[in-house]
Write a protein that holds these residues in place. Structure first.
Motif, PDB file in Angstrom:
ATOM      1  N   ALA A   5     -61.596  34.796  16.866  1.00 51.11           N
ATOM      2  CA  ALA A   5     -62.248  34.587  18.158  1.00 51.11           C
ATOM      3  C   ALA A   5     -61.782  33.254  18.714  1.00 51.11           C
ATOM      4  N   ILE A   6     -61.293  33.255  19.943  1.00 48.89           N
ATOM      5  CA  ILE A   6     -60.789  32.048  20.583  1.00 48.89           C
ATOM      6  C   ILE A   6     -61.714  31.687  21.740  1.00 48.89           C
ATOM      7  N   LEU A   7     -62.398  30.552  21.601  1.00 49.45           N
ATOM      8  CA  LEU A   7     -63.267  30.074  22.669  1.00 49.45           C
ATOM      9  C   LEU A   7     -62.433  29.209  23.615  1.00 49.45           C
ATOM     10  N   GLY A   8     -62.557  29.475  24.904  1.00 46.15           N
ATOM     11  CA  GLY A   8     -61.687  28.807  25.861  1.00 46.15           C
ATOM     12  C   GLY A   8     -60.316  29.474  25.891  1.00 46.15           C
ATOM     13  N   VAL A  28     -57.349  39.422  18.282  1.00 48.70           N
ATOM     14  CA  VAL A  28     -58.103  38.294  18.806  1.00 48.70           C
ATOM     15  C   VAL A  28     -59.220  38.774  19.718  1.00 48.70           C
ATOM     16  N   LEU A  29     -60.252  37.972  19.765  1.00 47.11           N
ATOM     17  CA  LEU A  29     -61.332  38.154  20.729  1.00 47.11           C
ATOM     18  C   LEU A  29     -61.239  36.993  21.705  1.00 47.11           C
ATOM     19  N   LEU A  30     -61.062  37.291  22.962  1.00 43.71           N
ATOM     20  CA  LEU A  30     -60.892  36.281  23.999  1.00 43.71           C
ATOM     21  C   LEU A  30     -62.255  35.938  24.584  1.00 43.71           C
ATOM     22  N   ASN A  59     -76.203  31.945  24.061  1.00 42.38           N
ATOM     23  CA  ASN A  59     -75.284  32.893  24.691  1.00 42.38           C
ATOM     24  C   ASN A  59     -74.050  33.107  23.820  1.00 42.38           C
ATOM     25  N   LEU A  60     -73.552  32.021  23.255  1.00 40.63           N
ATOM     26  CA  LEU A  60     -72.358  32.117  22.423  1.00 40.63           C
ATOM     27  C   LEU A  60     -72.619  32.969  21.193  1.00 40.63           C
ATOM     28  N   GLU A  61     -73.711  32.697  20.506  1.00 35.52           N
ATOM     29  CA  GLU A  61     -74.026  33.459  19.301  1.00 35.52           C
ATOM     30  C   GLU A  61     -74.252  34.931  19.627  1.00 35.52           C
ATOM     31  N   GLY A  62     -74.928  35.194  20.752  1.00 34.90           N
ATOM     32  CA  GLY A  62     -75.159  36.577  21.156  1.00 34.90           C
ATOM     33  C   GLY A  62     -73.871  37.301  21.476  1.00 34.90           C
ATOM     34  N   ALA A  63     -72.971  36.615  22.157  1.00 32.97           N
ATOM     35  CA  ALA A  63     -71.691  37.223  22.521  1.00 32.97           C
ATOM     36  C   ALA A  63     -70.856  37.527  21.284  1.00 32.97           C
ATOM     37  N   LEU A  64     -70.818  36.593  20.336  1.00 33.84           N
ATOM     38  CA  LEU A  64     -70.047  36.801  19.121  1.00 33.84           C
ATOM     39  C   LEU A  64     -70.635  37.922  18.272  1.00 33.84           C
ATOM     40  N   SER A  65     -71.956  37.986  18.222  1.00 29.82           N
ATOM     41  CA  SER A  65     -72.618  39.041  17.455  1.00 29.82           C
ATOM     42  C   SER A  65     -72.313  40.411  18.053  1.00 29.82           C
ATOM     43  N   GLN A  66     -72.419  40.505  19.374  1.00 32.98           N
ATOM     44  CA  GLN A  66     -72.146  41.770  20.057  1.00 32.98           C
ATOM     45  C   GLN A  66     -70.687  42.180  19.870  1.00 32.98           C
ATOM     46  N   ALA A  67     -69.795  41.202  19.967  1.00 40.62           N
ATOM     47  CA  ALA A  67     -68.368  41.498  19.808  1.00 40.62           C
ATOM     48  C   ALA A  67     -68.060  41.973  18.393  1.00 40.62           C
ATOM     49  N   PRO A  73     -65.841  42.618  12.296  1.00 43.74           N
ATOM     50  CA  PRO A  73     -66.043  41.201  11.951  1.00 43.74           C
ATOM     51  C   PRO A  73     -64.757  40.407  12.118  1.00 43.74           C
ATOM     52  N   TYR A  74     -64.888  39.126  12.315  1.00 41.58           N
ATOM     53  CA  TYR A  74     -63.742  38.245  12.432  1.00 41.58           C
ATOM     54  C   TYR A  74     -63.811  37.195  11.334  1.00 41.58           C
ATOM     55  N   ASP A  75     -62.682  36.606  11.029  1.00 41.58           N
ATOM     56  CA  ASP A  75     -62.649  35.609   9.958  1.00 41.58           C
ATOM     57  C   ASP A  75     -62.070  34.280  10.423  1.00 41.58           C
ATOM     58  N   GLY A  76     -61.917  34.113  11.732  1.00 42.35           N
ATOM     59  CA  GLY A  76     -61.455  32.843  12.278  1.00 42.35           C
ATOM     60  C   GLY A  76     -62.124  32.561  13.604  1.00 42.35           C
ATOM     61  N   LEU A  77     -62.447  31.300  13.838  1.00 44.29           N
ATOM     62  CA  LEU A  77     -63.090  30.893  15.079  1.00 44.29           C
ATOM     63  C   LEU A  77     -62.462  29.580  15.532  1.00 44.29           C
TER      64      LEU A  77
END
Length: 243
Positions: A5-8, A28-30, A59-67, A73-77
């Motif tokens: 997951a890439i923030l920004g 990746v999750l954008l 909001n961030l935690e909710g978005a990542l959980s939904q994604a 699941p993802y293994d990098g942030l």
């Protein structure tokens, strides 16, 4: 297959990282705020995106959980979110200072908090961004240096806290890189010349170079690296330029 997951993700470095990871077979999750930019990048790379206000940890935690539920699941942030404010302390308003802290340090803390919750079950990697300005005194960088120094302290503590869960936390610390955020500096001939002279290698960084380092930190074969601050700065943070 590694999922990151890439923030920004719609920023210059985030986009370069997304393209590099996808080009090397990662998913990746954008994540970002600009729906238009994320949609364009999502279409280009055929990767999912989430548009969210990253100033809210909930909001961030909710978005990542939904994604994670929707795409696995993802293994990098990676937190590529940042800002630039070049002002001396006496000319910096309270609101300006708060915005710098919120944009840089608060989002980094939110990233660690969210990442720890999701990665503790199976391990993973968190990568944050600091700046050479947090490691060497540079005039007119008080606010951004304070925020980035906080990120370094945050990362080292988090690396100790979550190491038993095999969650690694590292920091990339760039010098001046050619991004949209810094365009007014490197497009100004006088400012660009002065900046290059501060870097021992005599040149500015490129987004792809930073993305390469982040990819290295994310790689499973480098899973014995944690709590590190790795400079990619042309020597700015530690090397005195030769006159």
């Amino acid at each position: 297959m590694q999922r990151v997951a890439i923030l920004g993700a719609s920023g210059t470095i985030g986009t370069a990282l997304a393209r590099r990871l996808v080009g090397h077979g990662r998913n990746v999750l954008l994540v970002g705020r600009s729906v238009e930019k994320l949609q364009a990048l999502s279409s280009e790379l055929s990767q999912p995106f989430v548009a969210v206000d990253l100033s809210s940890s909930e909001n961030l935690e909710g978005a990542l959980s939904q994604a994670a539920e929707s795409h696995g699941p993802y293994d990098g942030l990676v937190n590529c979110i940042g800002s630039v404010l070049l002002k001396p302390a006496h000319a910096t308003s309270d609101d300006e200072f708060r915005r710098v802290i919120e944009t840089n340090l608060f989002t980094a803390f939110a990233t660690v908090r969210a990442g720890a919750k999701f990665l503790r079950e199976h391990g993973g990697t968190i990568v944050l961004f600091a700046s050479a300005a947090a490691e060497i005194g540079i005039a007119n960088h008080e606010a951004i240096a304070a925020a980035k120094a906080g990120i370094i302290g945050l990362a080292r503590s988090a690396a100790a806290t979550y190491a038993p869960a095999n969650v690694r936390v590292n920091v990339v610390s760039p010098g001046l890189v050619r991004t949209e955020l810094t365009r007014r500096l490197w497009e100004n001939p006088a400012a660009a010349t002065a900046s290059m002279a501060m870097h021992a290698l005599g040149r500015l960084g490129e987004p792809e170079q930073v993305a390469s380092l982040v990819e290295w930190l994310l790689a499973a074969e480098n899973n014995w690296v944690t709590g590190q601050v790795i400079g990619i700065d042309g020597g700015l943070g530690h090397v005195l330029p030769r006159k």
